[in-house]
Design a protein around this motif. Structure first.
Motif, PDB file in Angstrom:
ATOM      1  N   GLN A  92       0.910  -0.994  -0.133  1.00 47.18           N
ATOM      2  CA  GLN A  92       0.256   0.128  -0.011  1.00 47.18           C
ATOM      3  C   GLN A  92       0.801   1.170  -0.104  1.00 47.18           C
ATOM      4  O   GLN A  92       1.971   1.569   1.055  1.00 47.18           O
ATOM      5  N   GLY A 101      -6.130   1.174  -3.647  1.00 45.75           N
ATOM      6  CA  GLY A 101      -5.981  -0.226  -3.658  1.00 45.75           C
ATOM      7  C   GLY A 101      -4.643  -0.908  -3.385  1.00 45.75           C
ATOM      8  O   GLY A 101      -3.707  -0.166  -3.565  1.00 45.75           O
ATOM      9  N   LEU A 102      -4.776  -1.933  -2.625  1.00 44.63           N
ATOM     10  CA  LEU A 102      -3.324  -2.813  -2.558  1.00 44.63           C
ATOM     11  C   LEU A 102      -2.907  -3.123  -3.991  1.00 44.63           C
ATOM     12  O   LEU A 102      -3.815  -3.420  -4.709  1.00 44.63           O
ATOM     13  N   THR A 103      -1.715  -3.343  -4.009  1.00 44.76           N
ATOM     14  CA  THR A 103      -1.181  -3.856  -5.253  1.00 44.76           C
ATOM     15  C   THR A 103      -0.306  -5.193  -4.671  1.00 44.76           C
ATOM     16  O   THR A 103       0.361  -5.396  -4.143  1.00 44.76           O
ATOM     17  N   PHE A 104      -0.844  -6.289  -5.696  1.00 43.07           N
ATOM     18  CA  PHE A 104      -0.370  -7.611  -5.027  1.00 43.07           C
ATOM     19  C   PHE A 104       0.563  -8.235  -5.860  1.00 43.07           C
ATOM     20  O   PHE A 104       0.628  -8.077  -7.249  1.00 43.07           O
TER      21      PHE A 104
END
Lengths: 114, 113
Positions: A92, A101-104
């Motif tokens: 994050q 948004g989270l980046t996965f």
């Protein structure tokens, strides 16, 4: 855009052994999180480590964060068959009250052999 | 037990149909998110919302829209479904406090034929 990259992509160990997964990322972060996903299900939040923290524990989980190397590791000690799952790191970049948004990463698939 | 509920686990739709994926959370979270998950590509953010009637594009918004008329509900809309939108769709929510992670729903596996 992909931020976190997990390593290895797949890991198979014997029950009782420790499992270590690594995550590298590219940009400055506010925090890094680890999630578990059982086959075909949603993700479950495991642990969050902030950018000013270096190590965090939760039960059998130990997470480290090295912001100078832009990397994190997740250690699961004394693994159990129920730990079989995919593990994702997520970064994050924003913080506070803002939503971003989270980046996965693409995940590490962990198999615990009984 | 707090939760995020996605209305369908499995969905099969025809090409060109308008598809609605519904997500409801009972945690009074301000922020809600839609991701899609594909083999080899991981999770990618489609849209998110930080308040009622507010929405922001994620990394892959093309072909999708969203609606947030009430705080607890965040809908993902495929205006005209295409086969390349066959995927697992995951909804998530979180509070403004960034010390806590996201709560995910169980996912909707959408197949467009």
């Amino acid at each position: 855009s992909q931020q976190g990259e997990e390593d290895p992509q797949a890991l198979s160990i014997q029950e009782g052994e420790n499992a270590t997964m690594n995550c590298s990322y590219k940009t400055s972060i506010n925090n890094l999180q680890w999630y578990r996903q059982n086959s075909g299900r949603g993700l479950v939040h495991l642990i969050l480590i902030r950018s000013n923290e270096r190590e965090k524990h939760s039960g059998r989980l130990r997470v480290t964060l090295d912001t100078s190397k832009k990397s994190s590791s997740l250690l699961i000690t004394a693994s159990r068959a129920a730990d079989t799952a995919s593990y994702f790191c997520a970064t994050q970049t924003g913080g506070g009250g803002g939503a971003d948004g989270l980046t996965f990463g693409k995940g590490t698939h962990l198999i615990i052999q009984p | 037990d707090v939760k995020v509920t996605q209305s369908s686990r499995y969905l099969v739709k025809r090409t060109g149909e308008k598809v609605f994926l519904e997500c409801v959370q009972d945690m009074d979270h301000e922020n809600m998110f839609w991701y899609r998950q594909d083999p080899g590509l991981g999770l990618r953010l489609i849209y998110f919302s930080y308040d009622v009637k507010m929405k922001e594009k994620g990394d892959i918004p093309e072909g999708y829209s969203v609606s947030r008329e009430k705080k607890e509900r965040f809908s993902l809309i495929l205006e005209s479904a295409s086969t390349n939108q066959t995927s697992m769709y995951l909804c998530a929510s979180r509070s403004h406090d960034s010390l806590y992670g996201y709560t995910f729903g169980s996912g909707t596996r959408l197949t467009v034929v």
